[in-house]
Design a protein around this motif. Sequence first.
Motif, PDB file in Angstrom:
ATOM      1  N   UNK A  10     -27.241 -33.726   6.206  1.00 47.29           N
ATOM      2  CA  UNK A  10     -26.591 -32.661   5.458  1.00 47.29           C
ATOM      3  C   UNK A  10     -25.203 -32.344   5.996  1.00 47.29           C
ATOM      4  N   UNK A  11     -25.009 -32.552   7.319  1.00 47.95           N
ATOM      5  CA  UNK A  11     -23.715 -32.252   7.921  1.00 47.95           C
ATOM      6  C   UNK A  11     -23.481 -33.126   9.138  1.00 47.95           C
ATOM      7  N   UNK A  12     -22.226 -33.143   9.600  1.00 45.36           N
ATOM      8  CA  UNK A  12     -21.858 -33.779  10.859  1.00 45.36           C
ATOM      9  C   UNK A  12     -20.961 -32.790  11.583  1.00 45.36           C
ATOM     10  N   UNK A  13     -21.063 -32.731  12.891  1.00 37.35           N
ATOM     11  CA  UNK A  13     -20.223 -31.800  13.646  1.00 37.35           C
ATOM     12  C   UNK A  13     -18.826 -32.391  13.814  1.00 37.35           C
ATOM     13  N   UNK A  14     -17.853 -31.498  13.932  1.00 36.89           N
ATOM     14  CA  UNK A  14     -16.449 -31.886  13.987  1.00 36.89           C
ATOM     15  C   UNK A  14     -16.173 -32.908  15.089  1.00 36.89           C
ATOM     16  N   UNK A  49     -15.743 -27.073  18.267  1.00 39.00           N
ATOM     17  CA  UNK A  49     -16.199 -28.465  18.304  1.00 39.00           C
ATOM     18  C   UNK A  49     -17.476 -28.637  17.484  1.00 39.00           C
ATOM     19  N   UNK A  50     -18.309 -27.611  17.450  1.00 43.29           N
ATOM     20  CA  UNK A  50     -19.577 -27.686  16.733  1.00 43.29           C
ATOM     21  C   UNK A  50     -19.481 -27.305  15.267  1.00 43.29           C
ATOM     22  N   UNK A  51     -18.268 -27.146  14.748  1.00 44.16           N
ATOM     23  CA  UNK A  51     -18.085 -26.807  13.335  1.00 44.16           C
ATOM     24  C   UNK A  51     -18.805 -27.846  12.486  1.00 44.16           C
ATOM     25  N   UNK A  52     -19.637 -27.373  11.583  1.00 47.69           N
ATOM     26  CA  UNK A  52     -20.388 -28.286  10.715  1.00 47.69           C
ATOM     27  C   UNK A  52     -19.528 -28.685   9.526  1.00 47.69           C
ATOM     28  N   UNK A  53     -19.475 -29.970   9.276  1.00 51.27           N
ATOM     29  CA  UNK A  53     -18.721 -30.505   8.151  1.00 51.27           C
ATOM     30  C   UNK A  53     -19.693 -31.012   7.100  1.00 51.27           C
ATOM     31  N   UNK A  69     -18.103 -37.807   3.201  1.00 53.32           N
ATOM     32  CA  UNK A  69     -18.731 -38.224   1.956  1.00 53.32           C
ATOM     33  C   UNK A  69     -20.223 -38.375   2.199  1.00 53.32           C
ATOM     34  N   UNK A  70     -21.022 -37.740   1.373  1.00 53.63           N
ATOM     35  CA  UNK A  70     -22.467 -37.851   1.535  1.00 53.63           C
ATOM     36  C   UNK A  70     -22.982 -39.021   0.738  1.00 53.63           C
TER      37      UNK A  70
END
Length: 70
Positions: A10-14, A49-53, A69-70
């Motif tokens: 669903x997400x990746x961290x910055x 750094x842990x911002x979810x993208x 892109x998912x």
Amino acid sequence: MEVQIRETDDFIKLGQALKKAGLVGSGVEAKEVIQNGEVEVNGEVDTRRGRKLYDGDRVSFNGEELVIVK
């Protein structure tokens, strides 16, 4: 130049995204450039750094742009 990062979660961290794209060599380097305010997410500086993208987020660093892109 624009680089797409394909993410199946669903997400990746910055910090992880910068490493996956090859824009930094290590997690320590990612932490430093993020905390120094050198990274923008969707046009705004983000120092987490842990911002979810998520799908569609854009990251700019050192003249490069990443698109999630998912």
